[in-house]
Scaffold this motif. Structure first.
Motif, PDB file in Angstrom:
ATOM      1  N   CYS A 141       1.015  -1.280  -0.061  1.00 46.60           N
ATOM      2  CA  CYS A 141       0.019   0.023  -0.127  1.00 46.60           C
ATOM      3  C   CYS A 141       0.784   1.296  -0.074  1.00 46.60           C
ATOM      4  O   CYS A 141       2.135   1.159   0.248  1.00 46.60           O
ATOM      5  N   ASP A 142       0.222   2.328  -0.431  1.00 44.77           N
ATOM      6  CA  ASP A 142       1.116   3.711  -0.438  1.00 44.77           C
ATOM      7  C   ASP A 142       0.798   4.388   0.927  1.00 44.77           C
ATOM      8  O   ASP A 142       1.802   4.874   1.238  1.00 44.77           O
ATOM      9  N   LEU A 143      -0.253   4.180   1.537  1.00 46.88           N
ATOM     10  CA  LEU A 143      -0.378   5.016   2.936  1.00 46.88           C
ATOM     11  C   LEU A 143      -1.372   3.999   3.701  1.00 46.88           C
ATOM     12  O   LEU A 143      -2.048   3.148   3.300  1.00 46.88           O
ATOM     13  N   SER A 144      -1.286   4.239   4.960  1.00 43.74           N
ATOM     14  CA  SER A 144      -1.845   3.528   5.993  1.00 43.74           C
ATOM     15  C   SER A 144      -2.428   4.395   7.027  1.00 43.74           C
ATOM     16  O   SER A 144      -1.684   5.344   7.338  1.00 43.74           O
ATOM     17  N   ILE A 145      -3.362   4.214   7.585  1.00 44.25           N
ATOM     18  CA  ILE A 145      -3.849   4.923   8.811  1.00 44.25           C
ATOM     19  C   ILE A 145      -3.906   4.177   9.979  1.00 44.25           C
ATOM     20  O   ILE A 145      -4.466   3.140  10.079  1.00 44.25           O
ATOM     21  N   VAL A 155       9.509   5.762  10.081  1.00 51.71           N
ATOM     22  CA  VAL A 155       8.517   5.828   8.808  1.00 51.71           C
ATOM     23  C   VAL A 155       7.880   7.226   8.803  1.00 51.71           C
ATOM     24  O   VAL A 155       7.543   7.537   9.767  1.00 51.71           O
ATOM     25  N   GLU A 156       8.054   7.916   7.503  1.00 52.79           N
ATOM     26  CA  GLU A 156       7.197   9.089   7.382  1.00 52.79           C
ATOM     27  C   GLU A 156       5.607   9.083   7.678  1.00 52.79           C
ATOM     28  O   GLU A 156       5.316   8.021   7.430  1.00 52.79           O
ATOM     29  N   HIS A 157       5.476  10.164   8.528  1.00 54.22           N
ATOM     30  CA  HIS A 157       4.024  10.041   9.122  1.00 54.22           C
ATOM     31  C   HIS A 157       3.375  11.415   8.959  1.00 54.22           C
ATOM     32  O   HIS A 157       4.327  12.351   9.029  1.00 54.22           O
ATOM     33  N   ARG A 158       2.221  11.523   8.925  1.00 52.00           N
ATOM     34  CA  ARG A 158       1.461  12.920   9.292  1.00 52.00           C
ATOM     35  C   ARG A 158       0.291  12.660  10.206  1.00 52.00           C
ATOM     36  O   ARG A 158      -0.259  11.569  10.373  1.00 52.00           O
ATOM     37  N   ILE A 159       0.199  13.521  11.256  1.00 48.30           N
ATOM     38  CA  ILE A 159      -0.807  13.439  12.400  1.00 48.30           C
ATOM     39  C   ILE A 159      -2.045  13.896  11.691  1.00 48.30           C
ATOM     40  O   ILE A 159      -2.289  15.123  10.854  1.00 48.30           O
ATOM     41  N   LEU A 160      -3.166  13.095  11.845  1.00 44.59           N
ATOM     42  CA  LEU A 160      -4.479  13.273  11.250  1.00 44.59           C
ATOM     43  C   LEU A 160      -5.297  14.166  12.183  1.00 44.59           C
ATOM     44  O   LEU A 160      -5.578  15.321  12.406  1.00 44.59           O
ATOM     45  N   PHE A 161      -5.624  13.513  13.312  1.00 40.27           N
ATOM     46  CA  PHE A 161      -6.292  13.969  14.486  1.00 40.27           C
ATOM     47  C   PHE A 161      -6.096  13.306  15.820  1.00 40.27           C
ATOM     48  O   PHE A 161      -5.779  12.384  15.877  1.00 40.27           O
ATOM     49  N   GLN A 162      -6.223  14.185  16.767  1.00 44.09           N
ATOM     50  CA  GLN A 162      -5.886  13.646  18.219  1.00 44.09           C
ATOM     51  C   GLN A 162      -7.390  13.818  19.034  1.00 44.09           C
ATOM     52  O   GLN A 162      -7.518  15.115  19.331  1.00 44.09           O
ATOM     53  N   ASP A 163      -7.952  12.910  19.119  1.00 44.07           N
ATOM     54  CA  ASP A 163      -9.553  13.112  19.627  1.00 44.07           C
ATOM     55  C   ASP A 163      -9.537  13.225  21.176  1.00 44.07           C
ATOM     56  O   ASP A 163      -8.767  12.946  21.871  1.00 44.07           O
ATOM     57  N   LEU A 271      -1.292   9.148   9.643  1.00 42.49           N
ATOM     58  CA  LEU A 271      -1.130   8.572   8.503  1.00 42.49           C
ATOM     59  C   LEU A 271       0.311   8.111   8.151  1.00 42.49           C
ATOM     60  O   LEU A 271       1.163   9.022   8.190  1.00 42.49           O
ATOM     61  N   LYS A 272       0.582   6.908   7.725  1.00 42.62           N
ATOM     62  CA  LYS A 272       1.804   6.470   7.340  1.00 42.62           C
ATOM     63  C   LYS A 272       1.906   6.632   6.000  1.00 42.62           C
ATOM     64  O   LYS A 272       1.193   6.184   5.034  1.00 42.62           O
ATOM     65  N   ILE A 273       3.263   7.342   5.637  1.00 33.42           N
ATOM     66  CA  ILE A 273       3.579   7.411   4.145  1.00 33.42           C
ATOM     67  C   ILE A 273       4.616   6.230   3.783  1.00 33.42           C
ATOM     68  O   ILE A 273       5.525   6.454   4.261  1.00 33.42           O
ATOM     69  N   HIS A 274       4.344   5.343   3.080  1.00 31.13           N
ATOM     70  CA  HIS A 274       5.332   4.315   2.788  1.00 31.13           C
ATOM     71  C   HIS A 274       6.380   4.820   1.638  1.00 31.13           C
ATOM     72  O   HIS A 274       6.085   5.490   0.976  1.00 31.13           O
ATOM     73  N   ALA A 275       7.378   3.798   1.722  1.00 30.90           N
ATOM     74  CA  ALA A 275       8.663   4.384   0.961  1.00 30.90           C
ATOM     75  C   ALA A 275       8.265   4.243  -0.616  1.00 30.90           C
ATOM     76  O   ALA A 275       8.947   5.358  -1.267  1.00 30.90           O
ATOM     77  N   LYS A 276       7.382   3.466  -1.168  1.00 30.69           N
ATOM     78  CA  LYS A 276       6.966   3.582  -2.439  1.00 30.69           C
ATOM     79  C   LYS A 276       5.853   4.218  -2.927  1.00 30.69           C
ATOM     80  O   LYS A 276       5.153   4.292  -4.058  1.00 30.69           O
ATOM     81  N   THR A 278       3.380   7.031  -4.322  1.00 32.57           N
ATOM     82  CA  THR A 278       3.317   7.771  -5.744  1.00 32.57           C
ATOM     83  C   THR A 278       3.175   9.299  -5.350  1.00 32.57           C
ATOM     84  O   THR A 278       3.103   9.625  -4.108  1.00 32.57           O
ATOM     85  N   ALA A 279       3.537  10.001  -6.332  1.00 25.39           N
ATOM     86  CA  ALA A 279       3.050  11.466  -6.415  1.00 25.39           C
ATOM     87  C   ALA A 279       1.710  11.693  -5.944  1.00 25.39           C
ATOM     88  O   ALA A 279       1.574  12.710  -5.310  1.00 25.39           O
ATOM     89  N   GLN A 280       0.614  10.738  -6.661  1.00 26.27           N
ATOM     90  CA  GLN A 280      -0.739  11.118  -6.327  1.00 26.27           C
ATOM     91  C   GLN A 280      -0.856  10.602  -5.166  1.00 26.27           C
ATOM     92  O   GLN A 280      -1.862  11.478  -4.368  1.00 26.27           O
ATOM     93  N   SER A 281      -0.050   9.732  -4.439  1.00 25.16           N
ATOM     94  CA  SER A 281      -0.321   9.559  -2.814  1.00 25.16           C
ATOM     95  C   SER A 281      -0.065  10.515  -2.010  1.00 25.16           C
ATOM     96  O   SER A 281      -0.655  10.805  -1.260  1.00 25.16           O
ATOM     97  N   ARG A 282       1.088  11.221  -2.395  1.00 21.15           N
ATOM     98  CA  ARG A 282       1.364  12.403  -1.554  1.00 21.15           C
ATOM     99  C   ARG A 282       0.356  13.496  -1.558  1.00 21.15           C
ATOM    100  O   ARG A 282       0.047  14.203  -0.747  1.00 21.15           O
ATOM    101  N   LEU A 283      -0.306  13.652  -2.945  1.00 21.84           N
ATOM    102  CA  LEU A 283      -1.080  14.844  -3.178  1.00 21.84           C
ATOM    103  C   LEU A 283      -2.255  14.252  -2.290  1.00 21.84           C
ATOM    104  O   LEU A 283      -3.013  15.312  -1.720  1.00 21.84           O
ATOM    105  N   PHE A 284      -2.690  13.130  -2.128  1.00 22.47           N
ATOM    106  CA  PHE A 284      -3.908  12.560  -1.468  1.00 22.47           C
ATOM    107  C   PHE A 284      -3.728  12.783   0.129  1.00 22.47           C
ATOM    108  O   PHE A 284      -4.526  13.285   0.678  1.00 22.47           O
ATOM    109  N   ALA A 285      -2.407  12.494   0.483  1.00 19.66           N
ATOM    110  CA  ALA A 285      -2.097  12.648   1.866  1.00 19.66           C
ATOM    111  C   ALA A 285      -1.947  14.162   2.357  1.00 19.66           C
ATOM    112  O   ALA A 285      -2.506  14.267   3.419  1.00 19.66           O
ATOM    113  N   ASP A 286      -1.351  14.898   1.617  1.00 17.87           N
ATOM    114  CA  ASP A 286      -1.547  16.584   1.800  1.00 17.87           C
ATOM    115  C   ASP A 286      -2.931  17.035   1.903  1.00 17.87           C
ATOM    116  O   ASP A 286      -3.196  17.721   2.902  1.00 17.87           O
TER     117      ASP A 286
END
Length: 292
Positions: A141-145, A155-163, A271-276, A278-286
Motif C-alpha cells: 500500500c502507499d498509505l495507511s492510517i 517511517v514518514e507520517h502525518r498527524i491526522l487528528f487527536q480526539d 497517516l503513514k506514508i510508505h517508501a513506494k 507515488t506522487a498522487q499518494s502524496r497529493l492525497f496525503a497532503d
C-alpha cells in the motif's frame, strides 16, 4: 478434500457445448483444434459420468436428446455469464493511483466520506481502500492510517487528528438509566472491545483518567468497533467514542454524549506514508491532512 462444485470434467463440458452448438463432432473438433475422435471420447465419458445419452448420432451429424438440450441450455447461460465478466475485466481500467489501508471503522466513519470529497476536486486520481481489523496485518500500500504512537522505525507520517474520548449512548438509554454523572455510568451496561491489541482506550482507562474506580455494571464484548457502535444504537449499552472519528454519528443524533466529562486520547490517528508512495499518494496525503 471434496471439490466445491459437483461438476464433471470441464474439458468434456467444453467439447459438449461446442458439439451441441455446431450439431457436429467434426465441426466442434475443428473449432477446438483437436480430432473428432477426441471430441467423441470426451462426450462419451461425459455421458457415462451422467448416466444418460446426450446426443442421437445421425449419419450427417448429431442431435441433442431432451437431457442433452437441458444441459446445453444451462452451460450456454453459464458460458455467456463468464464471457460477459471476462469482457468487463478486459475493458476495465486497472490503474490505481493511491492505495490506502485502514480498519473498517476508520474507513466507514471517516475515510470514505473524505475520499468522496477528494474525488470532487481530483476526479482523475483513483483511490483504492484495503480494510483489515487484524492487528499487525500489512501488505502492499502507499498509505495507511493507524491509532497509536507514530514514532515507529522512522517511517514518514502525518498527524491526522487527536480526539477526545466521549461516553456515548442513545437518548433513550440515558433516560432509561437516568444517567447524569460519571458515577451513574459506573453502574450501567457497557460495551467493550474484546481485541485490545489495537491499543484503543478501554472503559477502565477512561474511568481511571477521571479518577474513578472500575465499572460494576454488566459488560458486553465485541471484536469490531462498528458492531460496538451498532450495539450502542440498539440500546445494549454505553460505548466509548473518539469525537473526530464518530462526528457523523453524533451529528446525526444516533448517539449522544451521556456526560459532559471527556478524556483526551493518549495517542493520535496518524497517516503513514510508505517508501513506494507515488506522487498522487502524496497529493492525497497532503489533502487529507489539510482538510482534517
Amino acid at each position: 478434500m471434496p471439490r466445491p462444485y459437483d461438476l464433471p470434467s470441464l474439458t468434456a463440458l467444453a467439447c459438449f457445448e461446442a458439439a451441441a452448438r455446431k450439431a457436429s463432432f467434426k465441426d466442434a473438433a475443428q473449432e477446438m483444434n483437436v480430432t473428432p475422435a477426441a471430441v467423441s471420447h470426451q462426450i462419451k465419458a461425459l455421458e457415462t459420468d451422467l448416466g444418460c445419452s446426450l446426443f442421437v448420432r445421425r449419419s450427417r451429424g448429431v442431435e441433442l436428446t431432451e437431457k442433452g438440450a437441458f444441459l446445453f441450455l444451462s452451460i450456454r447461460r453459464g458460458f455467456e455469464a463468464i464471457s460477459d465478466t471476462v469482457a468487463q475485466i478486459r475493458d476495465r481500467r486497472e490503474t490505481v493511483d493511491v492505495t490506502i489501508r485502514t480498519t473498517t471503522a476508520v474507513s466507514s466513519l471517516w475515510l470514505t466520506p473524505k475520499i468522496s470529497a477528494f474525488w470532487k476536486i481530483y476526479p482523475a486520481v483513483t483511490v483504492s481502500q484495503i480494510t483489515s481489523d487484524v492487528p499487525g496485518v500489512s501488505g502492499p500500500c502507499d498509505l495507511s492510517i493507524h491509532y497509536g504512537d507514530p514514532d515507529e522505525n522512522g517511517v514518514e507520517h502525518r498527524i491526522l487528528f487527536q480526539d477526545r474520548i466521549v461516553a456515548m449512548g442513545t437518548s433513550a438509554f440515558a433516560a432509561q438509566y437516568r444517567i447524569t454523572s460519571v458515577e451513574d455510568l459506573l453502574k450501567v451496561p457497557l460495551i467493550h472491545m474484546s481485541n485490545e491489541e489495537n491499543g484503543w482506550t478501554t472503559w477502565a482507562d477512561w474511568f481511571q483518567a477521571l479518577g474513578r474506580g472500575a465499572p460494576k455494571g454488566r459488560s458486553f464484548y465485541v471484536n469490531n468497533y462498528m458492531i460496538a457502535l451498532q450495539a450502542a444504537q440498539d440500546d445494549v449499552g454505553a460505548v466509548l467514542g473518539w469525537d473526530g472519528l464518530v462526528k457523523g454519528v453524533m451529528d446525526a443524533g444516533r448517539l449522544v454524549p451521556l456526560v459532559p466529562e471527556t478524556v483526551a486520547s493518549p495517542v493520535p490517528f496518524h497517516l503513514k506514508i510508505h517508501a513506494k508512495a507515488t506522487a498522487q499518494s502524496r497529493l492525497f496525503a497532503d489533502w487529507l491532512v489539510r482538510t482534517t
